[in-house]
Design a protein around this motif. Structure first.
Motif, PDB file in Angstrom:
ATOM      1  N   SER A 116       0.821  -1.209   0.000  1.00 54.96           N
ATOM      2  CA  SER A 116       0.000   0.000   0.000  1.00 54.96           C
ATOM      3  C   SER A 116       0.855   1.260   0.000  1.00 54.96           C
ATOM      4  O   SER A 116       0.352   2.350  -0.269  1.00 54.96           O
ATOM      5  CB  SER A 116      -0.967   0.001   1.184  1.00 54.96           C
ATOM      6  N   MET A 117       2.155   1.134   0.254  1.00 58.54           N
ATOM      7  CA  MET A 117       3.077   2.267   0.207  1.00 58.54           C
ATOM      8  C   MET A 117       3.669   2.477  -1.185  1.00 58.54           C
ATOM      9  O   MET A 117       4.390   3.448  -1.412  1.00 58.54           O
ATOM     10  CB  MET A 117       4.220   2.060   1.204  1.00 58.54           C
ATOM     11  N   PHE A 118       3.399   1.560  -2.119  1.00 57.04           N
ATOM     12  CA  PHE A 118       3.905   1.714  -3.479  1.00 57.04           C
ATOM     13  C   PHE A 118       3.363   3.001  -4.088  1.00 57.04           C
ATOM     14  O   PHE A 118       2.242   3.415  -3.789  1.00 57.04           O
ATOM     15  CB  PHE A 118       3.448   0.554  -4.372  1.00 57.04           C
ATOM     16  N   SER A 119       4.137   3.579  -4.968  1.00 51.90           N
ATOM     17  CA  SER A 119       3.636   4.695  -5.771  1.00 51.90           C
ATOM     18  C   SER A 119       2.766   4.102  -6.881  1.00 51.90           C
ATOM     19  O   SER A 119       2.793   2.891  -7.132  1.00 51.90           O
ATOM     20  CB  SER A 119       4.800   5.467  -6.395  1.00 51.90           C
ATOM     21  N   TYR A 120       2.023   4.945  -7.548  1.00 48.70           N
ATOM     22  CA  TYR A 120       1.203   4.478  -8.661  1.00 48.70           C
ATOM     23  C   TYR A 120       2.094   3.811  -9.714  1.00 48.70           C
ATOM     24  O   TYR A 120       1.757   2.756 -10.241  1.00 48.70           O
ATOM     25  CB  TYR A 120       0.422   5.652  -9.271  1.00 48.70           C
ATOM     26  N   GLU A 121       3.234   4.418 -10.006  1.00 48.55           N
ATOM     27  CA  GLU A 121       4.143   3.884 -11.029  1.00 48.55           C
ATOM     28  C   GLU A 121       4.688   2.509 -10.634  1.00 48.55           C
ATOM     29  O   GLU A 121       4.839   1.635 -11.477  1.00 48.55           O
ATOM     30  CB  GLU A 121       5.302   4.859 -11.278  1.00 48.55           C
ATOM     31  N   GLN A 122       4.989   2.325  -9.365  1.00 49.55           N
ATOM     32  CA  GLN A 122       5.452   1.022  -8.893  1.00 49.55           C
ATOM     33  C   GLN A 122       4.331  -0.012  -9.004  1.00 49.55           C
ATOM     34  O   GLN A 122       4.566  -1.144  -9.423  1.00 49.55           O
ATOM     35  CB  GLN A 122       5.921   1.108  -7.436  1.00 49.55           C
ATOM     36  N   ALA A 123       3.124   0.375  -8.638  1.00 50.78           N
ATOM     37  CA  ALA A 123       1.983  -0.556  -8.687  1.00 50.78           C
ATOM     38  C   ALA A 123       1.683  -0.973 -10.126  1.00 50.78           C
ATOM     39  O   ALA A 123       1.380  -2.141 -10.381  1.00 50.78           O
ATOM     40  CB  ALA A 123       0.753   0.083  -8.048  1.00 50.78           C
ATOM     41  N   VAL A 124       1.782  -0.049 -11.054  1.00 53.50           N
ATOM     42  CA  VAL A 124       1.538  -0.365 -12.466  1.00 53.50           C
ATOM     43  C   VAL A 124       2.588  -1.328 -12.991  1.00 53.50           C
ATOM     44  O   VAL A 124       2.310  -2.138 -13.878  1.00 53.50           O
ATOM     45  CB  VAL A 124       1.505   0.940 -13.309  1.00 53.50           C
ATOM     46  N   ALA A 125       3.789  -1.283 -12.420  1.00 51.82           N
ATOM     47  CA  ALA A 125       4.883  -2.140 -12.881  1.00 51.82           C
ATOM     48  C   ALA A 125       4.724  -3.600 -12.448  1.00 51.82           C
ATOM     49  O   ALA A 125       5.417  -4.475 -12.969  1.00 51.82           O
ATOM     50  CB  ALA A 125       6.223  -1.598 -12.372  1.00 51.82           C
ATOM     51  N   VAL A 126       3.820  -3.887 -11.519  1.00 55.71           N
ATOM     52  CA  VAL A 126       3.603  -5.268 -11.078  1.00 55.71           C
ATOM     53  C   VAL A 126       3.074  -6.081 -12.261  1.00 55.71           C
ATOM     54  O   VAL A 126       2.088  -5.697 -12.905  1.00 55.71           O
ATOM     55  CB  VAL A 126       2.622  -5.326  -9.886  1.00 55.71           C
ATOM     56  N   THR A 127       3.741  -7.169 -12.563  1.00 57.83           N
ATOM     57  CA  THR A 127       3.368  -7.983 -13.725  1.00 57.83           C
ATOM     58  C   THR A 127       2.172  -8.891 -13.407  1.00 57.83           C
ATOM     59  O   THR A 127       1.824  -9.092 -12.246  1.00 57.83           O
ATOM     60  CB  THR A 127       4.550  -8.876 -14.160  1.00 57.83           C
ATOM     61  N   GLN A 128       1.590  -9.441 -14.435  1.00 51.45           N
ATOM     62  CA  GLN A 128       0.456 -10.354 -14.263  1.00 51.45           C
ATOM     63  C   GLN A 128       0.873 -11.593 -13.463  1.00 51.45           C
ATOM     64  O   GLN A 128       0.118 -12.069 -12.618  1.00 51.45           O
ATOM     65  CB  GLN A 128      -0.103 -10.764 -15.635  1.00 51.45           C
ATOM     66  N   GLN A 129       2.080 -12.097 -13.690  1.00 50.97           N
ATOM     67  CA  GLN A 129       2.574 -13.254 -12.945  1.00 50.97           C
ATOM     68  C   GLN A 129       2.743 -12.902 -11.472  1.00 50.97           C
ATOM     69  O   GLN A 129       2.426 -13.710 -10.592  1.00 50.97           O
ATOM     70  CB  GLN A 129       3.902 -13.761 -13.527  1.00 50.97           C
ATOM     71  N   GLN A 130       3.263 -11.709 -11.196  1.00 50.79           N
ATOM     72  CA  GLN A 130       3.415 -11.280  -9.811  1.00 50.79           C
ATOM     73  C   GLN A 130       2.039 -11.124  -9.155  1.00 50.79           C
ATOM     74  O   GLN A 130       1.840 -11.556  -8.024  1.00 50.79           O
ATOM     75  CB  GLN A 130       4.161  -9.941  -9.737  1.00 50.79           C
ATOM     76  N   LEU A 131       1.121 -10.533  -9.873  1.00 49.93           N
ATOM     77  CA  LEU A 131      -0.233 -10.325  -9.355  1.00 49.93           C
ATOM     78  C   LEU A 131      -0.889 -11.644  -8.982  1.00 49.93           C
ATOM     79  O   LEU A 131      -1.518 -11.774  -7.934  1.00 49.93           O
ATOM     80  CB  LEU A 131      -1.079  -9.578 -10.386  1.00 49.93           C
ATOM     81  N   SER A 132      -0.704 -12.649  -9.822  1.00 45.08           N
ATOM     82  CA  SER A 132      -1.330 -13.944  -9.546  1.00 45.08           C
ATOM     83  C   SER A 132      -0.721 -14.640  -8.320  1.00 45.08           C
ATOM     84  O   SER A 132      -1.356 -15.481  -7.705  1.00 45.08           O
ATOM     85  CB  SER A 132      -1.270 -14.853 -10.774  1.00 45.08           C
ATOM     86  N   ALA A 133       0.497 -14.267  -7.946  1.00 41.46           N
ATOM     87  CA  ALA A 133       1.140 -14.867  -6.772  1.00 41.46           C
ATOM     88  C   ALA A 133       0.734 -14.178  -5.466  1.00 41.46           C
ATOM     89  O   ALA A 133       0.951 -14.716  -4.382  1.00 41.46           O
ATOM     90  CB  ALA A 133       2.664 -14.809  -6.925  1.00 41.46           C
ATOM     91  N   LEU A 134       0.126 -12.998  -5.557  1.00 44.29           N
ATOM     92  CA  LEU A 134      -0.256 -12.250  -4.357  1.00 44.29           C
ATOM     93  C   LEU A 134      -1.510 -12.828  -3.718  1.00 44.29           C
ATOM     94  O   LEU A 134      -2.370 -13.382  -4.399  1.00 44.29           O
ATOM     95  CB  LEU A 134      -0.502 -10.778  -4.701  1.00 44.29           C
ATOM     96  N   SER A 135      -1.631 -12.650  -2.415  1.00 43.27           N
ATOM     97  CA  SER A 135      -2.848 -13.049  -1.699  1.00 43.27           C
ATOM     98  C   SER A 135      -3.951 -12.033  -2.000  1.00 43.27           C
ATOM     99  O   SER A 135      -3.686 -10.955  -2.546  1.00 43.27           O
ATOM    100  CB  SER A 135      -2.582 -13.093  -0.192  1.00 43.27           C
ATOM    101  N   ASP A 136      -5.169 -12.365  -1.621  1.00 40.17           N
ATOM    102  CA  ASP A 136      -6.295 -11.445  -1.832  1.00 40.17           C
ATOM    103  C   ASP A 136      -6.063 -10.118  -1.116  1.00 40.17           C
ATOM    104  O   ASP A 136      -6.357  -9.055  -1.660  1.00 40.17           O
ATOM    105  CB  ASP A 136      -7.607 -12.070  -1.353  1.00 40.17           C
TER     106      ASP A 136
END
Length: 127
Positions: free
Chosen positions: A58-78
């Motif tokens: 939640s401390m990520f900047s918008y630019e950092q959050a946009v950089a999260v890849t689809q593979q990374q997103l799928s590994a994250l918890s809800d």
């Protein structure tokens, strides 16, 4: 590493993606701000999910959050995904209890609605 500031993490750039999990999980806001979006995108998905707690995400900047890849997103918890969504949609003020329960939406008028309402009153006084 605990004394590293934003400038050090900016300086090491994408090498920050190779920091050990324990070191990454101990980063504070000022240090997270120094991680480049490119470095975020290069962190292995499993490592991102383990190393970054939802409060850190939640401390990520918008630019950092946009950089999260689809593979990374799928590994994250809800809960981690919710934290990321909050960064990506800052216009939506959603307080969240990070134990997994949403406290609901906070309703407020957007500046655009206020301006449109004012214009309606000024230019259409009979409505």
């Amino acid at each position: 590493m605990s004394s590293w500031g934003t400038d050090v993490l900016i300086e090491i750039g994408v090498l920050a993606a190779g920091l050990p999990d324990m070191a990454m999980s101990a980063l504070v806001k000022e240090q997270i701000e120094g991680i480049t979006p490119t470095a975020i995108s290069m962190i292995p998905p499993e490592k991102l999910a383990v190393a970054f707690h939802q409060r850190q995400i939640s401390m990520f900047s918008y630019e950092q959050a946009v950089a999260v890849t689809q593979q990374q997103l799928s590994a994250l918890s809800d809960v981690q995904r919710t934290a990321l969504d909050m960064v990506l949609t800052p216009w939506e003020d959603r307080p969240v209890d990070f134990r997994g329960r949403s406290l609901g939406l906070v309703l407020s008028r957007s500046p655009l609605c206020l301006i449109l309402g004012l214009l309606t009153v000024l230019f259409c006084p009979g409505t």
